[in-house]
Design a protein around this motif. Structure first.
Motif, PDB file in Angstrom:
ATOM      1  N   GLY A 299      94.962  -1.177 -31.661  1.00  0.00           N
ATOM      2  CA  GLY A 299      96.243  -0.546 -31.408  1.00  0.00           C
ATOM      3  C   GLY A 299      96.898  -1.160 -30.182  1.00  0.00           C
ATOM      4  N   PRO A 300      98.111  -0.733 -29.865  1.00  0.00           N
ATOM      5  CA  PRO A 300      98.819  -1.304 -28.714  1.00  0.00           C
ATOM      6  C   PRO A 300      98.157  -0.992 -27.371  1.00  0.00           C
ATOM      7  N   GLY A 301      97.295   0.009 -27.337  1.00  0.00           N
ATOM      8  CA  GLY A 301      96.640   0.362 -26.078  1.00  0.00           C
ATOM      9  C   GLY A 301      95.253  -0.220 -25.925  1.00  0.00           C
ATOM     10  N   TYR A 302      94.767  -0.924 -26.922  1.00  0.00           N
ATOM     11  CA  TYR A 302      93.387  -1.414 -26.910  1.00  0.00           C
ATOM     12  C   TYR A 302      93.102  -2.277 -25.682  1.00  0.00           C
ATOM     13  N   LEU A 303      93.891  -3.306 -25.480  1.00  0.00           N
ATOM     14  CA  LEU A 303      93.649  -4.215 -24.355  1.00  0.00           C
ATOM     15  C   LEU A 303      94.023  -3.594 -23.007  1.00  0.00           C
ATOM     16  N   PRO A 304      95.230  -3.011 -22.837  1.00  0.00           N
ATOM     17  CA  PRO A 304      95.562  -2.473 -21.518  1.00  0.00           C
ATOM     18  C   PRO A 304      94.646  -1.335 -21.077  1.00  0.00           C
ATOM     19  N   LEU A 305      94.276  -0.448 -21.996  1.00  0.00           N
ATOM     20  CA  LEU A 305      93.402   0.654 -21.627  1.00  0.00           C
ATOM     21  C   LEU A 305      91.979   0.167 -21.378  1.00  0.00           C
ATOM     22  N   GLY A 306      91.545  -0.799 -22.162  1.00  0.00           N
ATOM     23  CA  GLY A 306      90.218  -1.367 -21.936  1.00  0.00           C
ATOM     24  C   GLY A 306      90.122  -2.061 -20.582  1.00  0.00           C
ATOM     25  N   ILE A 307      91.147  -2.818 -20.239  1.00  0.00           N
ATOM     26  CA  ILE A 307      91.164  -3.486 -18.935  1.00  0.00           C
ATOM     27  C   ILE A 307      91.252  -2.459 -17.812  1.00  0.00           C
ATOM     28  N   SER A 308      91.989  -1.387 -18.019  1.00  0.00           N
ATOM     29  CA  SER A 308      92.085  -0.336 -17.003  1.00  0.00           C
ATOM     30  C   SER A 308      90.720   0.295 -16.743  1.00  0.00           C
ATOM     31  N   TRP A 309      89.994   0.584 -17.806  1.00  0.00           N
ATOM     32  CA  TRP A 309      88.647   1.141 -17.627  1.00  0.00           C
ATOM     33  C   TRP A 309      87.710   0.136 -16.958  1.00  0.00           C
ATOM     34  N   LEU A 310      87.869  -1.138 -17.292  1.00  0.00           N
ATOM     35  CA  LEU A 310      87.068  -2.176 -16.652  1.00  0.00           C
ATOM     36  C   LEU A 310      87.366  -2.233 -15.149  1.00  0.00           C
ATOM     37  N   LEU A 311      88.635  -2.125 -14.779  1.00  0.00           N
ATOM     38  CA  LEU A 311      89.007  -2.125 -13.357  1.00  0.00           C
ATOM     39  C   LEU A 311      88.430  -0.914 -12.630  1.00  0.00           C
ATOM     40  N   ILE A 312      88.433   0.234 -13.268  1.00  0.00           N
ATOM     41  CA  ILE A 312      87.851   1.431 -12.648  1.00  0.00           C
ATOM     42  C   ILE A 312      86.357   1.248 -12.460  1.00  0.00           C
ATOM     43  N   THR A 313      85.689   0.649 -13.432  1.00  0.00           N
ATOM     44  CA  THR A 313      84.249   0.371 -13.300  1.00  0.00           C
ATOM     45  C   THR A 313      83.987  -0.587 -12.142  1.00  0.00           C
ATOM     46  N   ILE A 314      84.794  -1.625 -12.027  1.00  0.00           N
ATOM     47  CA  ILE A 314      84.652  -2.576 -10.919  1.00  0.00           C
ATOM     48  C   ILE A 314      84.886  -1.874  -9.591  1.00  0.00           C
ATOM     49  N   ALA A 315      85.866  -0.976  -9.538  1.00  0.00           N
ATOM     50  CA  ALA A 315      86.136  -0.228  -8.309  1.00  0.00           C
ATOM     51  C   ALA A 315      84.937   0.628  -7.917  1.00  0.00           C
ATOM     52  N   LEU A 316      84.303   1.255  -8.888  1.00  0.00           N
ATOM     53  CA  LEU A 316      83.118   2.060  -8.593  1.00  0.00           C
ATOM     54  C   LEU A 316      81.972   1.194  -8.070  1.00  0.00           C
TER      55      LEU A 316
ATOM     56  N   PHE B 185     100.024   4.739 -17.229  1.00  0.00           N
ATOM     57  CA  PHE B 185     101.148   4.164 -17.958  1.00  0.00           C
ATOM     58  C   PHE B 185     100.816   3.912 -19.424  1.00  0.00           C
ATOM     59  N   GLY B 186      99.540   3.765 -19.747  1.00  0.00           N
ATOM     60  CA  GLY B 186      99.152   3.522 -21.134  1.00  0.00           C
ATOM     61  C   GLY B 186      98.672   4.762 -21.854  1.00  0.00           C
ATOM     62  N   ARG B 187      98.870   5.928 -21.263  1.00  0.00           N
ATOM     63  CA  ARG B 187      98.317   7.166 -21.818  1.00  0.00           C
ATOM     64  C   ARG B 187      98.857   7.502 -23.210  1.00  0.00           C
ATOM     65  N   GLY B 188     100.029   7.044 -23.555  1.00  0.00           N
ATOM     66  CA  GLY B 188     100.597   7.353 -24.863  1.00  0.00           C
ATOM     67  C   GLY B 188     100.293   6.303 -25.921  1.00  0.00           C
ATOM     68  N   LEU B 189      99.565   5.264 -25.550  1.00  0.00           N
ATOM     69  CA  LEU B 189      99.270   4.180 -26.495  1.00  0.00           C
ATOM     70  C   LEU B 189      97.997   4.477 -27.280  1.00  0.00           C
ATOM     71  N   ALA B 190      98.007   4.154 -28.549  1.00  0.00           N
ATOM     72  CA  ALA B 190      96.839   4.371 -29.400  1.00  0.00           C
ATOM     73  C   ALA B 190      95.811   3.258 -29.173  1.00  0.00           C
ATOM     74  N   TRP B 191      94.531   3.659 -29.105  1.00  0.00           N
ATOM     75  CA  TRP B 191      93.455   2.684 -28.938  1.00  0.00           C
ATOM     76  C   TRP B 191      93.293   1.812 -30.171  1.00  0.00           C
ATOM     77  N   GLY B 192      93.202   2.448 -31.315  1.00  0.00           N
ATOM     78  CA  GLY B 192      92.882   1.703 -32.528  1.00  0.00           C
ATOM     79  C   GLY B 192      91.387   1.447 -32.586  1.00  0.00           C
ATOM     80  N   GLN B 193      90.989   0.413 -33.306  1.00  0.00           N
ATOM     81  CA  GLN B 193      89.588   0.032 -33.437  1.00  0.00           C
ATOM     82  C   GLN B 193      89.469  -1.463 -33.193  1.00  0.00           C
ATOM     83  N   ALA B 194      88.253  -1.943 -33.077  1.00  0.00           N
ATOM     84  CA  ALA B 194      88.052  -3.368 -32.846  1.00  0.00           C
ATOM     85  C   ALA B 194      88.605  -4.195 -34.014  1.00  0.00           C
TER      86      ALA B 194
END
Length: 154
Positions: free
Chosen positions: A43-60, A30-39
């Motif tokens: 960008g609007p995708g920085y937090l949602p995409l970061g949390i998504s990657w964190l959840l995938i890491t936790i799942a692994l 769902f966040g695939r079209g959002l820009a990451w930006g920088q620290a």
């Protein structure tokens, strides 16, 4: 030819890994079209995409623990709380526009309290009244949300 028995896994961790991984993958989708930006300029995708990657890491990690960690039996599932809370959540969405915040919160709180058999009717009614008042104060008066309080008021 001898076949190896499959390694025993912890089903609870496998199910948790699948659920958390699915939420993480959905967040990426769902966040695939959002820009990451920088620290420094997020960008609007920085937090949602970061949390998504964190959840995938936790799942692994949960998946690895399912194979490497101690094995536990999956406890018996009590469907009553799941069904009652799900019904209460759906009812809230259905009733809010029709009854207003005060009545909807009261009805939904009473219904949700039946998820547990440990409270009396008096406790349920006091909880429902308190939640109705608190939600009205927080959402309407403090946050200024345009939510109708009663069904007869616009």
């Amino acid at each position: 030819m001898t076949s190896k028995a499959p390694a025993a896994v912890d089903r609870q961790d496998v199910l948790a890994a699948l659920l958390v991984g699915a939420v993480g993958l959905a967040g990426l989708w769902f966040g695939r079209g959002l820009a990451w930006g920088q620290a420094s300029a997020m960008g609007p995708g920085y937090l949602p995409l970061g949390i998504s990657w964190l959840l995938i890491t936790i799942a692994l990690l949960l998946g690895a623990r399912a194979y490497l960690g101690p094995k536990r039996k999956l406890p018996a599932m009590n469907l009553r709380p799941l069904a009652v809370i799900t019904a209460a959540s759906l009812l809230f969405g259905f009733l809010l526009e029709r009854l207003g915040l005060v009545c909807t919160t009261f009805v939904v709180a009473v219904l949700a309290s039946f998820a547990s058999a440990d409270s009396s009717l008096r406790e349920r009614l006091v909880l429902a009244a308190t939640l109705s008042i608190a939600s009205t104060v927080v959402f309407v008066f403090l946050l200024g949300q345009p939510i109708r309080l009663w069904w007869w008021l616009e």
